[in-house]
Structure formats: structure tokens, C-alpha cells
Motif scaffolding. Structure first.
Motif, PDB file in Angstrom:
ATOM      1  N   GLN A  16     136.020 -63.561  67.246  1.00 35.98           N
ATOM      2  CA  GLN A  16     137.376 -64.111  67.407  1.00 35.98           C
ATOM      3  C   GLN A  16     137.478 -65.011  68.637  1.00 35.98           C
ATOM      4  O   GLN A  16     138.155 -66.045  68.607  1.00 35.98           O
ATOM      5  N   ALA A  17     136.800 -64.611  69.711  1.00 34.47           N
ATOM      6  CA  ALA A  17     136.815 -65.455  70.921  1.00 34.47           C
ATOM      7  C   ALA A  17     136.190 -66.818  70.615  1.00 34.47           C
ATOM      8  O   ALA A  17     136.698 -67.867  71.035  1.00 34.47           O
ATOM      9  N   ILE A  18     135.103 -66.807  69.849  1.00 35.21           N
ATOM     10  CA  ILE A  18     134.432 -68.073  69.493  1.00 35.21           C
ATOM     11  C   ILE A  18     135.319 -68.899  68.553  1.00 35.21           C
ATOM     12  O   ILE A  18     135.483 -70.109  68.734  1.00 35.21           O
ATOM     13  N   ILE A  19     135.893 -68.229  67.560  1.00 36.29           N
ATOM     14  CA  ILE A  19     136.740 -68.948  66.589  1.00 36.29           C
ATOM     15  C   ILE A  19     137.907 -69.629  67.323  1.00 36.29           C
ATOM     16  O   ILE A  19     138.255 -70.772  67.036  1.00 36.29           O
ATOM     17  N   LYS A  20     138.471 -68.928  68.274  1.00 30.52           N
ATOM     18  CA  LYS A  20     139.589 -69.496  69.040  1.00 30.52           C
ATOM     19  C   LYS A  20     139.166 -70.808  69.709  1.00 30.52           C
ATOM     20  O   LYS A  20     139.864 -71.813  69.646  1.00 30.52           O
ATOM     21  N   GLY A  21     137.984 -70.775  70.336  1.00 27.68           N
ATOM     22  CA  GLY A  21     137.465 -71.980  70.989  1.00 27.68           C
ATOM     23  C   GLY A  21     137.197 -73.087  69.975  1.00 27.68           C
ATOM     24  O   GLY A  21     137.570 -74.239  70.180  1.00 27.68           O
ATOM     25  N   LYS A  23     138.543 -73.580  67.051  1.00 25.76           N
ATOM     26  CA  LYS A  23     139.769 -74.145  66.491  1.00 25.76           C
ATOM     27  C   LYS A  23     140.461 -75.050  67.510  1.00 25.76           C
ATOM     28  O   LYS A  23     140.978 -76.103  67.163  1.00 25.76           O
ATOM     29  N   LYS A  24     140.427 -74.623  68.762  1.00 27.12           N
ATOM     30  CA  LYS A  24     141.045 -75.451  69.811  1.00 27.12           C
ATOM     31  C   LYS A  24     140.326 -76.799  69.909  1.00 27.12           C
ATOM     32  O   LYS A  24     140.925 -77.825  70.202  1.00 27.12           O
ATOM     33  N   ALA A  25     139.002 -76.755  69.667  1.00 31.13           N
ATOM     34  CA  ALA A  25     138.217 -77.989  69.748  1.00 31.13           C
ATOM     35  C   ALA A  25     138.218 -78.739  68.409  1.00 31.13           C
ATOM     36  O   ALA A  25     137.438 -79.663  68.215  1.00 31.13           O
ATOM     37  N   ASP A  26     139.075 -78.294  67.478  1.00 29.90           N
ATOM     38  CA  ASP A  26     139.266 -79.025  66.218  1.00 29.90           C
ATOM     39  C   ASP A  26     138.097 -78.970  65.250  1.00 29.90           C
ATOM     40  O   ASP A  26     137.860 -79.929  64.504  1.00 29.90           O
ATOM     41  N   PHE A  27     137.346 -77.871  65.266  1.00 30.79           N
ATOM     42  CA  PHE A  27     136.376 -77.653  64.192  1.00 30.79           C
ATOM     43  C   PHE A  27     137.199 -77.233  62.968  1.00 30.79           C
ATOM     44  O   PHE A  27     137.937 -76.241  63.038  1.00 30.79           O
ATOM     45  N   THR A  28     137.100 -77.983  61.888  1.00 26.44           N
ATOM     46  CA  THR A  28     138.016 -77.743  60.770  1.00 26.44           C
ATOM     47  C   THR A  28     137.413 -76.872  59.668  1.00 26.44           C
ATOM     48  O   THR A  28     138.132 -76.267  58.892  1.00 26.44           O
ATOM     49  N   ASN A  29     136.061 -76.815  59.599  1.00 24.42           N
ATOM     50  CA  ASN A  29     135.426 -76.085  58.497  1.00 24.42           C
ATOM     51  C   ASN A  29     134.797 -74.779  58.979  1.00 24.42           C
ATOM     52  O   ASN A  29     133.582 -74.683  59.143  1.00 24.42           O
ATOM     53  N   VAL A  30     135.649 -73.813  59.236  1.00 26.50           N
ATOM     54  CA  VAL A  30     135.132 -72.525  59.714  1.00 26.50           C
ATOM     55  C   VAL A  30     135.455 -71.447  58.682  1.00 26.50           C
ATOM     56  O   VAL A  30     136.594 -71.334  58.212  1.00 26.50           O
ATOM     57  N   MET A  31     134.426 -70.695  58.318  1.00 27.70           N
ATOM     58  CA  MET A  31     134.616 -69.585  57.378  1.00 27.70           C
ATOM     59  C   MET A  31     134.125 -68.311  58.051  1.00 27.70           C
ATOM     60  O   MET A  31     133.132 -68.339  58.785  1.00 27.70           O
ATOM     61  N   VAL A  32     134.822 -67.209  57.826  1.00 27.71           N
ATOM     62  CA  VAL A  32     134.440 -65.977  58.500  1.00 27.71           C
ATOM     63  C   VAL A  32     134.266 -64.843  57.497  1.00 27.71           C
ATOM     64  O   VAL A  32     134.945 -64.800  56.461  1.00 27.71           O
ATOM     65  N   ALA A  33     133.312 -63.965  57.797  1.00 28.98           N
ATOM     66  CA  ALA A  33     133.052 -62.794  56.947  1.00 28.98           C
ATOM     67  C   ALA A  33     132.850 -61.587  57.854  1.00 28.98           C
ATOM     68  O   ALA A  33     132.577 -61.751  59.044  1.00 28.98           O
ATOM     69  N   ASN A  34     132.976 -60.401  57.294  1.00 28.56           N
ATOM     70  CA  ASN A  34     132.678 -59.209  58.101  1.00 28.56           C
ATOM     71  C   ASN A  34     132.019 -58.155  57.228  1.00 28.56           C
ATOM     72  O   ASN A  34     131.553 -58.454  56.128  1.00 28.56           O
ATOM     73  N   LYS A  35     132.028 -56.911  57.709  1.00 27.82           N
ATOM     74  CA  LYS A  35     131.289 -55.891  56.966  1.00 27.82           C
ATOM     75  C   LYS A  35     132.129 -55.292  55.841  1.00 27.82           C
ATOM     76  O   LYS A  35     131.598 -54.879  54.821  1.00 27.82           O
ATOM     77  N   GLY A  36     133.436 -55.244  56.040  1.00 26.69           N
ATOM     78  CA  GLY A  36     134.263 -54.622  54.990  1.00 26.69           C
ATOM     79  C   GLY A  36     135.675 -54.282  55.437  1.00 26.69           C
ATOM     80  O   GLY A  36     136.474 -53.807  54.637  1.00 26.69           O
ATOM     81  N   ASN A  37     135.967 -54.500  56.701  1.00 27.82           N
ATOM     82  CA  ASN A  37     137.316 -54.231  57.188  1.00 27.82           C
ATOM     83  C   ASN A  37     138.254 -55.358  56.730  1.00 27.82           C
ATOM     84  O   ASN A  37     138.415 -56.369  57.394  1.00 27.82           O
ATOM     85  N   GLN A  38     138.846 -55.144  55.569  1.00 31.44           N
ATOM     86  CA  GLN A  38     139.636 -56.182  54.908  1.00 31.44           C
ATOM     87  C   GLN A  38     140.856 -56.584  55.738  1.00 31.44           C
ATOM     88  O   GLN A  38     141.204 -57.762  55.840  1.00 31.44           O
ATOM     89  N   GLU A  39     141.472 -55.592  56.341  1.00 29.36           N
ATOM     90  CA  GLU A  39     142.682 -55.860  57.138  1.00 29.36           C
ATOM     91  C   GLU A  39     142.353 -56.813  58.295  1.00 29.36           C
ATOM     92  O   GLU A  39     143.058 -57.780  58.553  1.00 29.36           O
ATOM     93  N   ARG A  40     141.225 -56.530  58.949  1.00 29.03           N
ATOM     94  CA  ARG A  40     140.814 -57.382  60.074  1.00 29.03           C
ATOM     95  C   ARG A  40     140.498 -58.806  59.605  1.00 29.03           C
ATOM     96  O   ARG A  40     140.889 -59.783  60.218  1.00 29.03           O
ATOM     97  N   LEU A  41     139.806 -58.882  58.459  1.00 31.39           N
ATOM     98  CA  LEU A  41     139.422 -60.192  57.943  1.00 31.39           C
ATOM     99  C   LEU A  41     140.661 -61.036  57.633  1.00 31.39           C
ATOM    100  O   LEU A  41     140.733 -62.223  57.980  1.00 31.39           O
ATOM    101  N   GLU A  42     141.641 -60.397  57.005  1.00 24.88           N
ATOM    102  CA  GLU A  42     142.879 -61.120  56.658  1.00 24.88           C
ATOM    103  C   GLU A  42     143.619 -61.543  57.923  1.00 24.88           C
ATOM    104  O   GLU A  42     144.184 -62.638  57.995  1.00 24.88           O
ATOM    105  N   GLU A  43     143.601 -60.674  58.916  1.00 26.61           N
ATOM    106  CA  GLU A  43     144.300 -61.011  60.170  1.00 26.61           C
ATOM    107  C   GLU A  43     143.645 -62.219  60.851  1.00 26.61           C
ATOM    108  O   GLU A  43     144.320 -63.134  61.312  1.00 26.61           O
ATOM    109  N   VAL A  44     142.317 -62.210  60.871  1.00 25.73           N
ATOM    110  CA  VAL A  44     141.579 -63.334  61.489  1.00 25.73           C
ATOM    111  C   VAL A  44     141.853 -64.627  60.710  1.00 25.73           C
ATOM    112  O   VAL A  44     142.099 -65.677  61.300  1.00 25.73           O
TER     113      VAL A  44
END
Ligand SMILES: NC(=O)C1=CN([C@@H]2O[C@H](COP(=O)(O)OP(=O)(O)OC[C@H]3O[C@@H](n4cnc5c(N)ncnc54)[C@H](OP(=O)(O)O)[C@@H]3O)[C@@H](O)[C@H]2O)C=CC1
Ligand SMILES: O=C(O)[C@@H]1CCC=N1
Length: 263
Positions: A16-21, A23-44
Motif C-alpha cells: 500500500q505504501a508503494i501503491i500510494k507513491g 499513484k501520486k506519481a501518476d502511474f496509471t496501470n497498476v493491478m494488485v493481488a493478494n493471498k485471499g483477504n478479499q476485504e483488504r483487496l477491495e479496500e485497496v
């Protein structure tokens, strides 16, 4: 705007710290995955306006860069799933102890890999991030790495051994500073100031001290000396550091960190 397609495997604190940076720097094509915590994934996904997937393996071939931001222990399994679906992506890990040799051994011959060690100040664009590119990283890929790292703060290219040895000092040590800050904040609150004010006092003291540390004119020992007026209150305090063998304790702290990362 940056168009590189980046997949981040892991949606926890460092991701999340990296994603924040990014997005601030205007990287537009970012996709994220995790192990299975669906709630966290949706929040991110909603908080940072990124795409998300529960099947990252199906998206690897569309990506330019894959950033692994999950625990060191998860790498063996994730790399074994990544290897067969790769089509020339640059693979970056931020995991403690997972160096370029480890990655190169487990990924197809010729894979471009890098080991990156950021810290959580990435969320404020203030990380000091160390990185080692693997032997197959092209100049263009190294430029991408630097572009990503620039989006989260300052960075320095070092070798693998240096990254192992410096992980405690730039990756973990923010927690040591916050631990000391917590004690100071709690002490400040005992005087009757609010939590908010106590935090402001301590944060500005740390910020000012960091600025002084950055000054090229004075060595660190001189900075200590400057605060400690002869026979004064700070000298009395510093003698307690010696009494408790502070230097020895810090050595043990750093060694514990280093040894854990090697496991
Ligand atoms: N925190 C820090 O200050 C720093 C951390 N690092 C490194 O960053 C990495 C992550 O640490 P941190 O963010 O603190 O940890 P967190 O526990 O906050 O996050 C870990 C993330 O990894 C995901 N994950 C775990 N196993 C797998 C798997 N098999 N496949 C896909 N995703 C997986 C988790 O998924 P789920 O959401 O489903 O639980 C979670 O999103 C570590 O390797 C650490 O060494 C490096 C520098 C600093
Ligand atoms: O504690 C950890 O394992 C990670 C790596 C460096 C900082 N945090």
C-alpha cells in the motif's frame, strides 16, 4: 503520466505504501493481488483507484513489471507459479532476505530481476530505498526501477551483500525510531499536553534532528556534543545510555534483524 503496466502481488502495508507513491506519481496501470483477504483487496482497490485480481497468474503476460510485496516465506510458492506464466517481465521483490540470486535461481534463464528494500515512509514519498539489479536487467529496465523508486522517495543502488547488511538500518530502523518516539510522546503527555501536541513536538524534534544529520558540515559525534552542554542535563542523560550499554544493545538489535532475514 507513466504507462508501464505493474502488477503488485501483496496488498499489505508495504504494497500500500508503494501503491500510494505510484499513484501520486501518476502511474496509471497498476493491478494488485493478494493471498485471499478479499476485504483488504477491495479496500485497496477503491482507496487507491487500482485494478485488482484474485487470479494474478492470469494477468502476468499483460504486464511489464511484477512487484512481489508479500512475506519472504511466500516467495518459494509464488515464484513457482510465476515462472511458467512469465513472458519477459521485470520481476522486483521488496522482501527482506530475498536477493537477486534467489530470484534468478527460481525464474527462467535470462529473467530480469531486482531486489528492492524500501521503508514505510514510501507512503509519504520519503522512503530511502536500496536496490540491486540482477545481471539481466537492461538499461531501460533499470530506468523503470529508478522511476518507481523515485515515486516513493530517494534511492541508492548497492550490491546484494550491502542490501542484506543494510536492511536493518533502512528497512527496519524506522520502527526503532517510532519506538523511541512512543516513549517520548507518552512522557510528554504526562505533562498535560494532548496526544496531538505531544506527537507534533516529537515529530518536529525528529525532523529537525534529521535535517541536522544531513548537514555536511558537522559529524554526528559533534552533533551529540553540541546538544550536551558540559555538565548539563543531556550529559547526565547520555551517561544513562552508557550505563545501559546502549551501543551493545543496538548491535544486538541489528544482528537479530540481520539473522532473521537470513533464515
Ligand atoms: N513493512 C515494512 O516496513 C517493510 C516490508 N518489507 C517487505 O515487504 C513484504 C510485505 O511486508 P508487509 O507489507 O509488512 O506485510 P503484510 O503482512 O502487511 O502484507 C503481506 C501481503 O502479502 C500477501 N500474501 C501473503 N502470502 C501471499 C501469497 N502466497 N500470494 C499472494 N499474496 C500473498 C498478503 O495477502 P492477504 O492480504 O490476503 O493477507 C498481504 O496482502 C515482506 O516481504 C517484507 O520483508 C520490506 C521493507 C519494509
Ligand atoms: O519486519 C520486516 O520483516 C520488514 C522488512 C524490513 C522492515 N520490515
Amino acid at each position: 503520466m507513466s504507462n508501464e503496466k505493474i502488477l503488485i502481488v501483496g496488498a499489505g502495508r508495504m504494497a500500500q505504501a508503494i501503491i500510494k507513491g505510484l499513484k501520486k506519481a501518476d502511474f496509471t496501470n497498476v493491478m494488485v493481488a493478494n493471498k485471499g483477504n478479499q476485504e483488504r483487496l477491495e479496500e485497496v482497490e477503491s482507496r487507491f483507484n487500482v485494478d485488482s485480481t484474485t487470479q494474478w497468474q492470469e494477468h502476468v503476460s499483460d504486464q511489464d513489471i511484477v512487484i512481489l510485496a508479500m512475506p519472504p516465506e511466500a516467495h518459494e510458492q509464488v515464484l513457482s507459479e510465476l515462472a511458467p506464466v512469465m513472458t519477459n517481465q521485470l520481476i522486483i521483490t521488496v522482501a527482506a532476505g530475498i536477493d537477486v540470486s534467489y530470484l534468478e535461481k527460481r525464474l527462467p534463464e535470462g529473467t530480469a530481476v531486482a531486489w528492492v528494500m524500501p521503508n514505510t515512509a514510501a507512503a509519504k514519498g520519503e522512503s530511502i530505498t536500496l536496490f540491486t539489479p540482477g545481471k539481466n536487467v537492461s538499461d531501460e529496465q533499470e530506468y523503470f526501477i529508478e522511476k518507481i523508486l523515485f515515486s516513493i522517495g530517494k534511492f541508492k543502488k548497492l550490491n546484494e551483500q550491502q542490501l542484506h547488511a543494510l536492511t536493518p538500518i533502512t528497512g527496519s530502523a524506522p520502527a526503532f525510531i517510532y519506538r523511541m518516539a512512543l516513549t517520548l510522546i507518552n512522557k510528554a503527555k504526562e505533562t498535560g499536553v494532548s496526544e496531538v501536541v505531544a506527537k507534533q513536538l516529537v515529530a518536529q524534534m525528529i525532523r529537525g534532528s534529521a535535517e541536522m544529520l544531513n548537514s555536511e558540515l558537522k559529524c554526528t559525534a559533534d552533533l551529540i556534543d553540541e546538544v550536551a552542554s558540559p555538565g548539563g542535563v543531556t550529559a547526565a542523560a547520555l551517561s544513562v545510555f552508557d550505563q545501559y550499554q546502549f551501543d551493545q544493545m543496538m548491535n544486538d538489535v541489528l544482528t537479530a534483524c540481520y539473522e532473521r532475514a537470513k533464515q
